[in-house]
Enzyme design. Structure first.
Site, mmCIF file in Angstrom:
data_model
loop_
_atom_site.group_PDB
_atom_site.id
_atom_site.type_symbol
_atom_site.label_atom_id
_atom_site.label_comp_id
_atom_site.label_asym_id
_atom_site.label_seq_id
_atom_site.Cartn_x
_atom_site.Cartn_y
_atom_site.Cartn_z
ATOM 1 N N ASP A 1 -7.679 -35.001 -19.491
ATOM 2 C CA ASP A 1 -7.389 -34.235 -18.275
ATOM 3 C C ASP A 1 -7.224 -35.208 -17.112
ATOM 4 O O ASP A 1 -8.202 -35.617 -16.480
ATOM 5 C CB ASP A 1 -8.518 -33.253 -17.974
ATOM 6 C CG ASP A 1 -8.150 -32.280 -16.856
ATOM 7 O OD1 ASP A 1 -7.115 -32.490 -16.199
ATOM 8 O OD2 ASP A 1 -8.902 -31.304 -16.635
ATOM 9 N N HIS B 1 -4.625 -23.845 -15.619
ATOM 10 C CA HIS B 1 -4.747 -25.301 -15.596
ATOM 11 C C HIS B 1 -3.756 -25.910 -16.590
ATOM 12 O O HIS B 1 -3.289 -25.230 -17.516
ATOM 13 C CB HIS B 1 -6.175 -25.694 -15.972
ATOM 14 C CG HIS B 1 -6.533 -27.108 -15.644
ATOM 15 N ND1 HIS B 1 -6.330 -27.663 -14.402
ATOM 16 C CD2 HIS B 1 -7.088 -28.096 -16.411
ATOM 17 C CE1 HIS B 1 -6.743 -28.909 -14.405
ATOM 18 N NE2 HIS B 1 -7.206 -29.197 -15.614
ATOM 19 N N CYS C 1 -2.534 -29.779 -10.776
ATOM 20 C CA CYS C 1 -2.764 -30.158 -12.165
ATOM 21 C C CYS C 1 -1.464 -30.380 -12.926
ATOM 22 O O CYS C 1 -1.353 -31.291 -13.752
ATOM 23 C CB CYS C 1 -3.621 -29.113 -12.871
ATOM 24 S SG CYS C 1 -2.898 -27.455 -12.912
#
Length: 649
Positions: free
Chosen positions: A465, A449, A405
């Site tokens: 995202d 994250h 991520c």
């Protein structure tokens, strides 16, 4: 118990050393290695036949004690405080064993063991540690009882005595725990942060988040007011990173004040239990107007922080909106900060973004173009990406295309800034695992994250995202489903009955945290007020505590007296039956004749009965005058029942 004992084969020595070893054991995890080694060697010396009390070895013991104090000072630069104090206590307790050769010394040693038990709670207060300390307390109490009895008892009998004393003390301990007035403020400096751990930090470089994600430690637990709420789609906001030097993202600083923001969807009510840590972030799902933690404050980036860098376990209820609109008008200073890119880094990425900007003036179209790039090109989601060079974004976008991520958030944010769109990185947690046993959600380090926020005209800061474009499973179902099959064992995720067992243990641990470790001033006041409003006052609490303690102690005294009287009556009855059976064969005890004298006379008259008479008399004398263990009453009962003397022919 013998006045002087030595050698591991001697029961008296074992009764001295082993309970103290149990008290020392938990501290080996926290004291410096040399302290633990010195304590272990000292215990081994005390158990060895080479140990001798007093005399020749006294100078050596004094030298070792002086060296221990000096070494502790050199290690900690002080002899005060929790760390130095515990290290010194561990070392001195171990050395005290080398001069413990009398009943008085034994009592002092046990007292030191009790101090070691209490000192353990500075580091850990979980259920396993508490069970260990209760067991250790029972062993120390048994050791003390054995020492004061002046003899070495059977291990089972002594442990039963120590356990009984601890169990008898528990009602009073529970009463004091519930009613003793709690301090309303933190006890700063007295207790260290339990299991302080580093979670999210105020910077992000390649590899920083993925290292955290490979930890299974609990970050926080969430109990939703709505049982149907699902945490898997939620983003728990943490540090916001705006400054970029080409390699590392960092926070822009602590700019206090709530940003201009409005809800854009339904609200959620939930309670978070945040584990102890050494970072100040308070995770929140979206926009919250307030977080009820003493001194908590918000930055202009919508980060919630505690006033202290480190904190104990925190529990706070939140009313927040996962969807919100923030800063539709962007201040110039923020625009400049969130467009800045260092010169000389990632030329290929910047060229790609400028080409997108030249082809479309719509920021939304550029965002969509970047997400489509991640979806259509052969990018892979992995915990083990290859290393990147100085131009990390170029290497990632055009060569390795393998990352986590943080790689996707980093690359996407750089692309947006290069295209003229204000952007920043947001770190926190995404998702969680529902504990089916307790009905709450557990968010672990592995749920850490990183995502991005871009500023769009008319919409303000919009969450994007980019990881979801490559691995939507990460957002929809969790980390394990997004990883390649070969990397899932790295997470060590339990399944089947192991998962149920872990969730059950987590449920019990969470209950312990909430109702024992989390029993603070506020919770005590709520409990006492619910029982009776008068109990919530200091006067009422003290009266209830004194009355309760008096009742418990009176009950214990009555039970002990009744047990002693009942046992004494039965012992006398059994001995009377024994005397009656001897009288039937002509052996009658004189009015002024003691049990031992009568036994000797009976043995002279009837040598065939001598062993049985001696055994029964010894049991009676031990129970009647020496206290004796309850199991000895059963032995006397069996002996008298089997005693059937016959007349001489």
């Amino acid at each position: 118990m013998p006045e002087r004992t030595s050698g591991w084969r001697d029961p008296g020595t074992l009764w001295l050393v082993l309970p103290v070893a149990l008290a020392l054991a938990p501290h080996m995890l926290f004291v410096p290695g040399w302290v633990g080694l010195a304590a272990a060697m000292t215990l081994a010396w005390r158990l060895s036949p080479a140990w001798r009390p007093g005399g020749a070895q006294r100078l050596l013991r004094v030298t070792l004690a002086g060296a221990g104090v000096a070494a502790t000072y050199l290690q900690f630069h002080t002899l005060a405080g929790p760390e130095a104090g515990i290290a010194l206590l561990v070392m001195m307790a171990a050395l005290k064993l080398l001069e413990t050769d009398s009943r008085r010394d034994h009592a002092v040693m046990v007292l030191a063991g009790y101090f070691l038990v209490m000192a353990t709670l500075i580091h850990h207060q979980d259920m396993v540690t508490t069970a260990w300390l209760l067991t250790t307390t029972a062993a120390l109490t048994a050791s003390l009882a054995a020492s004061q009895a002046g003899r070495v008892p059977a291990a089972a009998a002594a442990l039963r005595t120590g356990t009984l004393i601890v169990v008898q003390a528990l009602p009073l301990a529970i009463l004091l725990f519930l009613l003793f007035p709690r301090l309303a403020g933190p006890m700063a400096g007295l207790v260290q942060v339990e299991s302080a751990r580093t979670g999210l930090t105020d910077s992000m470089a390649p590899g920083s988040v993925s290292q955290l994600i490979q930890s299974d430690a609990v970050a926080f637990r969430v109990d939703f007011a709505d049982p149907a709420a699902d945490a898997r789609g939620l983003y728990w906001r943490g540090p916001v990173l705006s400054d970029f030097d080409g390699r590392t993202w960092r926070r822009a600083g602590n700019h206090a004040g709530m940003p201009e923001a409005e809800p854009a969807g339904p609200a959620l009510d939930y309670t978070i239990t945040l584990e102890a840590g050494d970072q100040p972030w308070l995770p929140v799902a979206g926009l919250a107007r307030e977080v009820p933690v003493e001194g908590a404050w918000s930055t202009t980036y919508l980060e919630w922080l505690t006033p202290r860098q480190g904190h104990d376990r925190l529990r706070y209820a939140v009313h927040s909106w996962p969807a919100f609109q923030m800063e539709t008008e962007l201040p110039n200073w923020q625009r400049a900060r969130t467009l800045a890119l260092p010169e000389g880094y990632n030329p290929e990425s910047r060229a790609l973004a400028r080409r997108w900007a030249d082809e479309s003036a719509d920021p939304r179209a550029i965002v969509a173009r970047a997400l489509a790039y991640f979806r259509q090109e052969p990018f892979h989601y992995t915990l083990a990406p290859p290393p990147l060079g100085d131009d990390a974004v170029d290497d990632f976008l055009f060569q390795t295309r393998r990352g986590f991520c943080e790689h996707y958030a980093n690359a996407f944010t750089v692309l947006m800034r290069a295209a003229g769109i204000p952007a920043r990185v947001v770190t926190g947690y995404q998702g969680g695992e529902r504990n089916a046993v307790g009905g709450y959600w557990v968010v672990r380090d592995r749920d850490a994250h990183a995502w991005a926020e871009v500023w769009l005209p008319g919409a303000g800061w919009v969450q994007v995202d980019p990881t979801a474009a490559v691995a939507p499973e990460r957002v929809e179902r969790g980390l394990a489903d997004a990883l390649p099959a070969g990397e899932r064992p790295l997470l060590n995720l339990p399944t089947g009955w192991l998962k149920t067992l872990r969730q059950t243990w987590d449920y019990l641990s969470n209950g312990w945290n909430q109702w024992v470790l989390g029993y603070d001033f506020e919770r005590q006041q709520r409990l006492l007020s619910a029982l009776s409003p008068s109990l919530a006052t200091l006067h009422g609490t003290l009266l209830a505590m004194l009355a309760g303690a008096g009742l418990i102690l009176a009950g214990l005294a009555f039970a002990l007296l009744r047990d002693g009287a009942g046992r004494g009556d039965e012992v006398d009855r059994l001995y009377g039956r024994f005397l009656a059976r001897l009288a039937r064969i002509g052996l009658t005890r004189g009015a002024a004749e003691g049990p031992a004298d009568f036994a000797r006379r009976a043995a002279r008259d009837r040598a065939d009965l001598a062993p049985a008479v001696a055994a029964i008399t010894e049991l009676y004398v031990g129970l009647r005058y020496g206290g004796g263990a309850p199991r000895r009453v059963a032995e006397l009962r069996r002996a008298v029942r089997g005693f059937r003397p016959a007349r001489r022919h």
